[in-house]
Structures are given as structure tokens and as C-alpha cells.
Design an enzyme around this catalytic site. Structure first.
Site, mmCIF file in Angstrom:
data_model
loop_
_atom_site.group_PDB
_atom_site.id
_atom_site.type_symbol
_atom_site.label_atom_id
_atom_site.label_comp_id
_atom_site.label_asym_id
_atom_site.label_seq_id
_atom_site.Cartn_x
_atom_site.Cartn_y
_atom_site.Cartn_z
ATOM 1 N N THR A 67 2.129 17.958 -7.733
ATOM 2 C CA THR A 67 1.866 19.268 -8.340
ATOM 3 C C THR A 67 0.375 19.507 -8.533
ATOM 4 O O THR A 67 -0.387 18.584 -8.799
ATOM 5 C CB THR A 67 2.564 19.382 -9.703
ATOM 6 O OG1 THR A 67 2.127 18.304 -10.548
ATOM 7 C CG2 THR A 67 4.064 19.304 -9.551
ATOM 8 N N ASP B 260 0.863 -1.180 0.000
ATOM 9 C CA ASP B 260 0.000 0.000 0.000
ATOM 10 C C ASP B 260 0.901 1.233 0.000
ATOM 11 O O ASP B 260 2.098 1.135 0.255
ATOM 12 C CB ASP B 260 -0.880 -0.042 1.249
ATOM 13 C CG ASP B 260 -1.788 1.165 1.362
ATOM 14 O OD1 ASP B 260 -2.335 1.581 0.333
ATOM 15 O OD2 ASP B 260 -1.940 1.700 2.475
ATOM 16 N N PHE C 64 -13.359 16.853 -6.333
ATOM 17 C CA PHE C 64 -12.397 16.105 -7.133
ATOM 18 C C PHE C 64 -12.932 14.708 -7.421
ATOM 19 O O PHE C 64 -13.522 14.068 -6.569
ATOM 20 C CB PHE C 64 -11.072 15.995 -6.374
ATOM 21 C CG PHE C 64 -10.016 15.222 -7.108
ATOM 22 C CD1 PHE C 64 -9.121 15.861 -7.949
ATOM 23 C CD2 PHE C 64 -9.929 13.849 -6.975
ATOM 24 C CE1 PHE C 64 -8.154 15.142 -8.628
ATOM 25 C CE2 PHE C 64 -8.965 13.120 -7.655
ATOM 26 C CZ PHE C 64 -8.079 13.775 -8.483
ATOM 27 N N THR D 65 -2.574 1.221 -4.665
ATOM 28 C CA THR D 65 -3.087 2.315 -3.845
ATOM 29 C C THR D 65 -4.438 2.787 -4.359
ATOM 30 O O THR D 65 -4.736 2.667 -5.550
ATOM 31 C CB THR D 65 -2.091 3.503 -3.827
ATOM 32 O OG1 THR D 65 -2.670 4.587 -3.109
ATOM 33 C CG2 THR D 65 -1.741 3.956 -5.223
ATOM 34 N N GLY D 66 -5.239 3.303 -3.449
ATOM 35 C CA GLY D 66 -6.509 3.884 -3.842
ATOM 36 C C GLY D 66 -6.378 5.344 -4.211
ATOM 37 O O GLY D 66 -7.363 5.996 -4.562
#
Length: 1054
Positions: A605, A401, A551, A684-685
Site C-alpha cells: 500500500t 532472500d 525515498f 531482505t534489503g
């Protein structure tokens, strides 16, 4: 479609059983799987507070982690034991001794060891089962407040039903109570002015930051009694996806009817904690239909590769045993009841497969676990599965993870770039002075002629945009008592800077807002409709929030439309990944280059832009946006299309760089693992850009290595084209999203896995917990290599349980992963020593121990074969009763078991030269080659001992038992000394203790030994001569091999 899914899951189930090495009970397991076929999941209509109106019966809201019940415990444990050939073989041999014509020796010599093994196993399983039952009972008995027509009542979590109105209060994180149901938030009580609350989802998706949840608007404005209205929720069917939800809220008794759309922001998932506020929610999903349970795979009984290899070797020994028995009967000429004689020979040679093999290995595993937990260099390490420590030395793939495992999930603002000028950590004071200057001067009239902006005004606009464009909420701790009223609590709150903390769904956003505070522009208050900023001079600037666009993994950006209270100006701010923002902002020649520079430094970024809107432009947009949000079909596409109409020719303000701090010593640990030949996959999520940044900064991907970002694909054709493009790349790391991965696995599973396994590193982003476990199983099926999964959150549990070896880190995200894992550590850097040192020692020691125990059985079986051959192939035992029990226990057990203290390489050397680990993955310490060498040694020594005894003691042949047995014990003790590579003081004690036990027992074994005979000098020197002939050639061969063909580790030691 449902039938196809069941067929697919059944196929996967078959593969899991076959890969686990257990085919004996396949039919039973398969039948049980079919009987437990899942019920089809459907969308539902849930009436508020009326469970009795539910059209269907929904699962009970209880947790059950038990493997057995009171009726299945004994059959289940026995099945798990006897599905292995070794134990089944001993059961058959032991049962045969009840038949008088097949009886060879005393019953206790067969049943005592078998009973001991079964008793230890049953006690261990019973203790584990009782603990599981107690944990389940504790979770199912937790009390929750249920709202009814008669008022508030207390109900157990297992009694909660779909449609119930549940009150969930703020819970302290130290004593976090997890919701065992999935609610739609219909009212937030404490934060009544805003109708919002914060929840923690760290046990569901691994994110440690609080997430803002919003109540249904029309219920927030209702009087106290929610039962005075007639309303229902239409919700989609239960799904695996924890990042989306679609539904509608309808109030029937209003005129006209009120309809509101529901999204992920209105829900509280199972395994989440309400961190602020008090929520009244209607239960939508319970029990097995919750997201957390749907995404959880059930733990399997893990079997180590070494155990499977030994199981295969015992089958080969059994075959040799049967062949030897057939040869004996054939040499008899198949006379008389030859079939009975054949079975007697099989029982007679049964020691060729010693039952002590299982006992010794299990005790060895327990010893390895104790050594791991006592290692001062990896404090806090816990071994939760004591049956697979050897797996730590055989790993080829490590699936890790990201958040909380490789990183600390603590963001620090590092850089601001305005196109012509860049500011780093050492020049932040310049930005602060510009902000103070810009707010001390009168603001320029927006209607004045456009002139080139000064650096000061550009910094002011950039910082203002960063301070406004986010979903961060400032939180002030209340000093009122827990039972106090809302108004008094709010009045008693401390709004000072020292008492303020920020909460958001992303740590990046918190880092940005903290940075704006450090340079002078502070976020002091926020609710659903407004936010306030404080300038360096103390002036409060108020802004109305008109719209906010959160998002998403598809859009890779978030936006907000605000109206400034003092001027009435409407501004649309947006920030996002450079790949998403490049086509939205106005033309520039610096963005792409600077994004690349920051990414190479390992910074995350974000591109920040803005667009001014007139009142007419905004009203037109709002009408179209509200209409799109009420759509039932393709809602997400329609909403996205409306928002995209605004995202054109935006003014580029700045580029920000944020660093996610890595865990201690992550870089050297990953380099150590890579040098050891372990391929590392990061699952990873998190977002693609974030995952890529961490892969670079942690040196998971080396600086000079290319990265191939797998383009988003949605169908077979796109997947085919992208796979062909990927095939042309060589020696590059792969970065792929969960959605694209799913498409590739649906159509080109074999091709994708083959290409991915050739990559030095793979990064899978936006992975659900189920996908993480699926990737583990794919690697197991397609590569046949051992996999290890490491994580620290509840979302990593499925992956940890699916892997051959699961490691949990006990950290900020709780103990769920640590409790579900086979091994628990406190820091990621500890995995290096755990694998290189303890993994190596456990595998090498178990391989030596297993083969030596088999040698101990083969040598005595060879002597029995020689003895039977001399006595006209009679099925008469050479040694009986206590001699056989003593040979496997007090006479040789301690020196043989002392092999668990042996080591071929010092820990410092194993860590300094991780390349040594590569040899372990090839399985050379325990193979058919090494096994055949031990077979030859056993045949040679057994033959020498038996024939030597008969040649030297021809005149005293009646004492052949005493002669051969004494030489056998001395040979075994010398062979242990020959096998040891590094002496430990306990090994010396074990050797002399066993020899002393044997010599002392001679006085009491008058049935087998004549004391006056064995104390004569001829007996002593002849036994010594036989022992010397059986062992000396092996010592010479070992010396020559070490001199002319030394192993790699001995070269390093010298």
C-alpha cells in the site's frame, strides 16, 4: 575503536574455526589472521585526474579469489586433509611400517589407499584453483578507457588508481562488464541535456530495476577538457553501507570557489553496470575498499555434520583400539620390549578404522550429486560442492532472500481507494472514462468558491498525483548506430508508445506509472528539471520539477514539488507508507482500516497526498533547504527537519494497492518446509512494509498468526524495553529492521537470538549483505543447528557462503549467487524435492554406508583379537598381503557401495508426508546408540566366525585362514542384504559379482588357500553352518523389530 573492532573480529574468527570442527591448526590460523590485520580506513581528498597527488597508498584494483599460490598449494592441501583425525591416523600408521621392528605386512597395503585418497584430493583442488586463477585473470584484464592530458588510453582494470578519470560506456546487459572501482560521476556525455544516466545494481543490492544517477552540476556545464580545471573531491572513509555516501566537490580555480554536496545519487559503485549513457567518473575507492568487496565474506571450506560425527566416532574407535592393545600387552605380562609390542598391536588392529571409509564416503557423495543433477523433476539443478549433500537432510533453519527468490519482482496495480469508493481490476474502465471526461471539460478556476468535489474530480486529482509523484523515467531505444553522434541518435529515436519503457529504482513506481498510462494519463518525457504528461486527447501537460525528495528507509516516503507550466501553480505531492503518512495527512476515519484490508490481501500500500504552495512559501523553503544541504555535520538531520516543515496538514488523495507476484508454487513449498519442521527466516534489503506484505501473501506468516513489528531502537535502553515487550508475546512472527537488529546484537545478543528462535517465522528487512551473513553465523553459534541460505543476487553471496548449505537460484539477477552456492536451482519450488527427497536419501545412505564400512573393519579386528589370544597374545597378523586389500576392495566393495542406491521411503511418500523430515534433524540414523549396536554386531560375528572355525576344524587347524576368511566374505555379503531396505537390480548384480570374484580368485591364491581342501563337502557345510550362526539371529531380530516396533516410514508405506 579500531583496536576494539580487531579484537571483536578475532573473537568471531575463533568461533568460526571452533564451529567448523577444526581445532588442530587454530594457532597457525590465528597467527595468520593477526598478521593480515586490516589497515585503518580514512576519509580522503581526491584530485580530478591526478593520482600522483594522493597522500596515501591505496589498494590495488584487482580481484583475487585463489586459496593458494605455487608455494602454499601442497602444504595447504595436506593441512586441509590431515587436520582430520582419520587421515592423520592413517599417515602415522603408514609411516610406522618403515620401522623394521614395527612392520606387520606389506607396505603397499598401507600406502596405496592413502596415496590414492591424497592424489584424488590434490587433482580436484588443483583443477578448482586453476579455474579460479583463470576467472581472476579474465576479470583483472578487462580494458577500460582512461582520460589523460594526452587523450584517451586503454588500461587494464587492475591498473586503475584512485584519482584516475575513467570513461564508462553503455554496456549491453547480456555482456555486462562490472565496474571494478567506485567512481563519482563528474560528467554524463550522451545524456548531455539532463546530465543523468541509469545504472543496474542487481549484483550489489539485489534490485533489478535501473537507478538514476546524476552528474555533478558544475562539471556538466564545462567545456570538453576536464583537465583545464583544478578540482577535488572530499569523500568519507570506505564503509559497508551501500545505500549512503557523503562528500563534497570543490572547484578551486573558480572565483568564488564552487562547492557542491555529493550524495549516493552521484556515485557508481563497484559491481554495477551503466545501462544508459556514457559516464566520466573520478575513481574514489579501489580493490579491497570498494563496497562490494567490503560486503563480501570469503568462502570457507565447508564440512558436513555427518563428517564431523564420523570423525568423533573414529576417535572413539581409536581409543578402543589403544585399550585393546594395552589389554593384550597386559595379558602378556608386560614382558620383554612391551612398548614395541604395544605399538605393533596398535598397527595390527588398525583395520578397526578402515581407510576405505573416506574413499567410500567421497564416492558416495559424488553419486548423490550425479543423482540430483539427473533428476528430471528438478531440471537445471547443479551440485557445485560435492562434499556436503547430506547437509540437505539435516537443516533446521532456512534463510531466504525475498526479491527474485520468493517473488518475481513484477508489480501489478490492483486497487485504488478514494475513501468513499474503491476500484479494483474489474472497474478500471470506470476510472478511464472519468479521466477522459475530466480532460474534455474546461478546468475549474482554482479561485472559485470551494464546493464538495465530485468523484470525477477526485479521481482526476488522484491519478494526476500518481503520474507526477515518482522517480520514473521513460526510456526510448535509439535506432542509431553505437558509434553515431549524440544529436543524430536523439533525432533518430522512436518516441512512439510501443517503443517506450519505464525505468525507476523501485518496481512499485513503474507499476503505478504503467497504470496511469492504462487509464489515459501517460508519462512521455522526463529529465532533471521537467516532465511531460500526455492526456487522453493527445494534449501535452508540462511541469517543472522544483525539488524531489527520494525515498529513504527512515522517512518511508518520497515527495516532489512541481510547477505547472500553463498555470504557474506550485504543488507538493507526497506518497509513502501508511505509518509515515498517517500523521502528515488531514484527519480521516478510513485510512487505517483500508490499509489493513489491503495488507491482508498481500498488497503493498501507498498513501498519496498533496499540498498547494504559494510562491512566497516555496522561496522560503528553498533557501532553508539549500543551506541545510551544504552542511558538513548532521546534514541528513538538518535536511529532514526542513522538509518536515512542509509536511503538515496535507490533503489525502487516495490509497493504492500493488501486488508483487510470487514465484511459482511458493506457498505450497513454504508450507511443505514448515511441516517438515524447518524454521524460515526472510532476510531482505527491502522496506519493512514491503517485506511484511510478502511475508503475508506468501504464507510465510499464516493468516491467523500475529506479527510483532520490532520498533526502531537506537540505544541500549530502548532495546531493553522493546525486548521485554517482545518477550510477552507468544507464537507470533517477528519483523525487525537491520538498524534495530544491529543495536540488539550489540547489547543483548544472546537474549535476542533466544527469543527470535522461538518464533515460527522471522522477517529482517533493510539488511545489508554483511548483516545477512552475520545472522547466519549467529544461528550457527547459538543453536548448533544446521542452516541453509537461499538467494539469487550478488547481495546474497555472503549469506550463501556463510551458511552450512548454500543454495543459489539462477534468475533475473544474474549467476553470481548461483556460482557461489553449493547447490544451484532454477526455481524456488525445487527446494522442496531437493531437501525432502535428495536430502533424506543422501543422509540415510551415507549414515548406513559409513557404519557398515566401520563394521567391516571392526569384525576383522575382532577376529584378529581372538586369533592373537589363542596364540598366546602374539602380535602376528591373521590375514596378510592381498587378502587384506581384496577384503576391502573387490570382495566386498561393490555390495557395500551399492548401499548408495538404497531408500527407505519412496520420493512421493517423502513429499506427501514432510513430517518425516523432522526425524532426520535429530540425527538418529548415525549416533552413538546406532554405533554401539554395530560394535556389538561386529564383536558377536567376529567371535562366532573365529571360534566356530576353531571348534569345527580342530583337526585341520592349519586351514583356519581359508575357513574363517571364506565365512567372513559370505557374512559380509549377507549383512549387506540385511541392511538394504529397497532392492535395486544393481545391488543384486553387485552381490553376485563380488561372490564370483572371490570364487574365481581362489584358484590363484595358492599361497593362502589349498584348492583340494576347500572343494570338499565338509568344508562347504561347516563354512555354511558358521555363516548361518553369525547371520540368522540378526535376521530374526530385524523381523521381530519390524513387526513389533516398526519405524514411522514403514507405517506409512504399509
Amino acid at each position: 575503536n579500531h583496536f576494539f573492532c580487531n579484537q571483536k573480529s578475532l573473537k568471531q574468527f575463533k568461533l568460526e574455526i571452533i564451529s567448523s570442527g577444526s581445532t588442530t591448526g587454530f594457532c597457525c590460523d590465528c597467527l595468520a589472521h593477526i598478521c593480515r590485520r586490516k589497515k585503518e580506513l580514512k576519509a580522503r581528498t581526491v584530485w580530478l585526474g591526478c593520482p600522483e597527488k594522493c597522500e596515501e597508498k591505496y589498494p590495488k584494483n584487482s580481484i583475487k579469489n585463489q586459496k593458494y599460490n605455487i608455494f602454499t598449494f601442497v602444504p595447504g592441501v595436506l593441512y586441509q586433509q590431515f587436520k582430520f583425525f582419520l587421515n592423520l591416523y592413517f599417515l602415522v600408521v603408514a609411516c610406522s611400517q618403515f620401522v623394521p621392528s614395527l612392520k606387520i605386512g606389506y607396505l603397499y597395503t598401507y600406502w596405496a589407499p592413502l596415496g590414492f585418497v591424497l592424489a584424488v584430493t590434490m587433482v580436484r583442488e588443483a583443477v578448482d584453483e586453476v579455474r579460479r586463477c583463470q576467472r581472476d585473470k579474465e576479470m583483472n584484464s578487462q580494458l577500460y578507457s582512461k582520460l589523460t592530458v594526452r587523450g584517451k588510453i586503454q588500461v587494464k582494470s587492475s591498473d586503475i588508481q584512485v584519482g584516475d578519470m575513467i570513461i564508462v560506456e553503455k554496456v549491453k546487459l547480456a555482456t555486462a562488464i562490472f565496474l571494478l572501482c567506485v567512481c563519482v560521476c563528474v560528467r554524463v556525455c550522451v545524456s548531455a541535456s539532463s546530465g543523468s544516466c541509469f545504472i543496474r545494481t542487481d549484483q550489489l543490492d539485489g534490485e533489478t530495476d535501473w537507478k538514476l544517477k546524476v552528474a555533478v552540476g558544475c562539471t556538466q556545464r564545462l567545456p570538453a577538457d576536464l583537465f583545464s580545471i583544478s578540482a577535488y573531491v572530499y569523500a568519507q572513509k570506505p564503509q559497508l553501507d551501500i545505500h549512503s555516501f557523503e562528500g563534497n566537490f570543490t572547484r578551486e580555480d573558480a572565483d568564488p570557489q564552487i562547492h557542491e554536496s555529493l550524495s549516493i545519487e552521484n556515485t557508481l559503485w563497484a559491481s554495477t553496470v551503466v545501462a544508459s549513457g556514457t559516464v566520466i567518473g573520478v575513481v574514489i575507492y579501489t580493490g579491497k575498499e570498494t563496497r562490494s568487496v567490503l560486503n563480501t565474506s570469503y568462502a570457507k571450506n565447508k564440512v558436513g555434520l555427518l563428517d564431523l560425527e564420523l570423525n568423533r566416532l573414529t576417535k572413539a574407535l581409536f581409543l578402543a583400539q589403544v585399550v585393546l592393545s594395552v589389554v593384550m600387552v597386559a595379558l602378556q605380562g608386560f614382558v620383554g620390549p612391551w612398548f614395541r609390542n604395544l605399538f605393533r598391536f596398535v598397527v595390527l588392529f588398525s583395520y578397526i578404522i578402515p581407510i576405505s571409509l573416506r574413499v567410500n564416503l567421497d564416492m558416495g557423495k559424488s553419486a548423490y550429486g550425479w543423482m540430483i543433477m539427473k533428476d528430471e523433476n528438478i531440471p537445471g539443478t547443479v551440485v557445485r560442492t560435492s562434499t556436503i549433500p547430506e547437509e540437505l537432510g539435516r537443516l533446521v533453519y532456512l534463510l531466504t532472500d525475498k526479491t527474485g527468490t520468493l517473488t518475481q519482482n513484477e508489480m501489478v496495480f490492483k486497487r485504488l481507494h478514494l475513501g468513499t469508493v474503491s476500484y479494483g481490476m474489474d472497474t478500471m474502465d470506470e476510472i478511464q472514462s472519468h479521466i477522459i471526461q475530466s480532460y474534455s471539460q474546461p478546468q475549474r478556476d482554482p479561485q472559485s468558491p470551494k464546493v464538495r468535489k465530485s468523484v470525477s474530480s477526485r479521481i482526476h486529482e488522484a491519478v494526476k498525483a500518481i503520474a507526477l509523484c515518482h522517480n520514473v523515467t521513460p526510456v526510448y531505444e535509439s535506432h542509431a548506430s553505437v558509434n553515431g553522434e549524440t544529436e543524430s541518435a536523439e533525432a533518430d529515436q522512436d518516441f512512439s508508445d510501443d517503443n517506450r519503457t519505464y525505468q525507476a529504482s523501485s518496481p512499485d513506481e513503474v507499476a503505478l506509472v504503467r497504470w496511469t498510462e492504462s487509464v489515459g494519463l501517460t508519462l512521455v518525457n522526463r529529465d532533471l528539471t521537467s516532465l511531460q504528461l500526455k492526456t487522453p486527447s493527445g494534449q501535452i501537460l508540462s511541469f517543472y520539477i522544483l525539488q524531489i525528495f527520494p525515498f529513504t528507509s527512515e522517512s518511508k516516503r518520497m515527495g516532489i514539488i512541481v510547477r505547472e507550466e500553463s498555470t504557474g501553480d506550485i504543488t507538493f505531492y507526497m506518497k509513502g507508507a501508511d505509518v509515515a503518512m498517517a500523521s502528515i495527512v488531514q484527519y480521516n476515519d478510513w485510512l487505517e482500516e483500508e490499509c489493513g484490508n489491503m495488507a491482508r490481501e498481500g498488497l503493498r500500500t501507498l498513501v498519496v497526498a498533496k499540498k498547494s504552495l504559494s510562491e512566497e512559501q516555496y522561496q522560503d523553503f528553498e533557501n532553508r533547504y539549500n543551506q541545510a544541504k551544504l552542511s558538513i555535520h548532521d546534514r541528513a538531520l538538518k535536511v529532514a527537519a526542513v522538509v518536515e516543515s512542509l509536511e503538515r496538514e496535507m490533503e489525502l488523495l487516495c490509497l493504492t494497492g500493488v501486488e508483487d507476484q510470487l514465484q511459482a508454487d511458493v506457498r505450497p513449498t513454504l508450507e511443505l518446509l514448515r511441516n517438515a519442521g524447518i524454521k524460515i527466516w526472510m532476510l531482505t534489503g527491502d522496506k519493512l512494509e514491503t517485506a511484511t506484505c510478502i511475508a503475508k501473501s506468501s504464507h510465510l506468516v499464516s493468516r491467523n498468526q500475529d506479527i510483532h513489528v520490532f520498533k526502531p531502537v537506537s540505544n541500549r535502553g530502548e532495546a531493553h524495553l522493546e525486548l521485554n515487550a517482545f518477550r510477552r508475546k507468544h507464537d507470533c512472527a517477528l519483523v525487525i529492521s537491520g538498524d534495530s537488529l544491529e543495536v540488539c546484537l550489540r547489547y543483548y545478543e544472546h537474549e535476542f537470538v533466544e527469543l527470535a528462535c522461538q518464533c515460527p517465522a522471522v522477517v529482517c528487512c533493510r539488511c545489508s549483505p554483511t548483516q545477512k551473513a552475520q545472522i547466519v553465523r549467529l544461528l550457527q553459534q547459538h543453536t548448533a543447528n544446521r542452516t541453509c541460505a537461499i538467494g539469487d543476487g550478488g547481495n546474497d553471496v555472503s549469506m550463501i557462503q556463510a551458511a552450512d548449505c548454500g543454495i543459489g537460484i539462477e534468475g533475473k539477477e544474474g549467476k553470481q549467487a548461483s556460482l557461489a552456492a553449493d547447490f544451484s536451482i532454477t526455481q524456488f519450488k525445487h527446494i522442496g524435492r531437493l531437501l525432502m527427497v535428495h536430502g533424506r536419501n543422501s543422509y540415510k545412505r551415507s549414515a548406513a554406508l559409513g557404519q557398515f564400512v566401520m563394521h567391516r573393519g571392526m569384525i576383522i579386528s575382532t577376529m584378529q583379537a581372538v586369533f592373537s589370544s589363542v596364540f598366546y597374545f602374539a602380535s602376528v597378523p591373521l590375514y596378510q598381503g592381498f587378502l587384506m586389500v581384496g577384503y576391502a576392495t573387490i570382495y566386498t566393495m561393490f555390495p557395500v557401495f551399492s548401499l548408495v542406491l538404497d531408500q527407505d521411503v519412496k520420493p512421493e511418500m517423502a513429499l506427501l508426508y514432510p513430517e518425516l523430515y523432522k526425524d532426520l534433524t535429530k540425527g538418529r540414523s548415525l549416533s552413538f546408540k546406532t554405533f554401539l549396536i554395530w560394535v556389538l554386531i561386529s564383536v558377536y560375528q567376529g567371535g562366532i566366525l573365529m571360534y566356530g572355525a576353531m571348534v569345527l576344524f580342530e583337526s585341520e587347524f592349519v586351514h583356519v585362514v581359508a575357513i574363517s576368511f571364506t565365512a567372513l566374505i559370505l557374512t559380509e555379503l549377507l549383512m549387506v542384504a540385511l541392511t538394504i531396505r529397497t532392492w535395486h537390480w544393481l545391488m543384486v548384480v553387485a552381490e553376485f559379482f563380488s561372490l564370483g570374484c572371490y570364487l574365481a580368485s581362489l584358484a590363484f591364491l595358492n599361497e593362502y588357500f589349498d584348492l583340494s581342501f576347500i572343494t570338499t563337502w565338509p568344508f562347504l557345510w561347516k563354512v555354511s553352518a558358521i555363516t548361518l550362526v553369525s547371520c540368522l539371529p540378526l535376521y530374526i531380530i530385524k523381523y521381530l523389530k519390524r513387526k513389533f516396533s516398526p519405524p514411522s516410514y514403514s507405517k506409512l508405506s504399509s
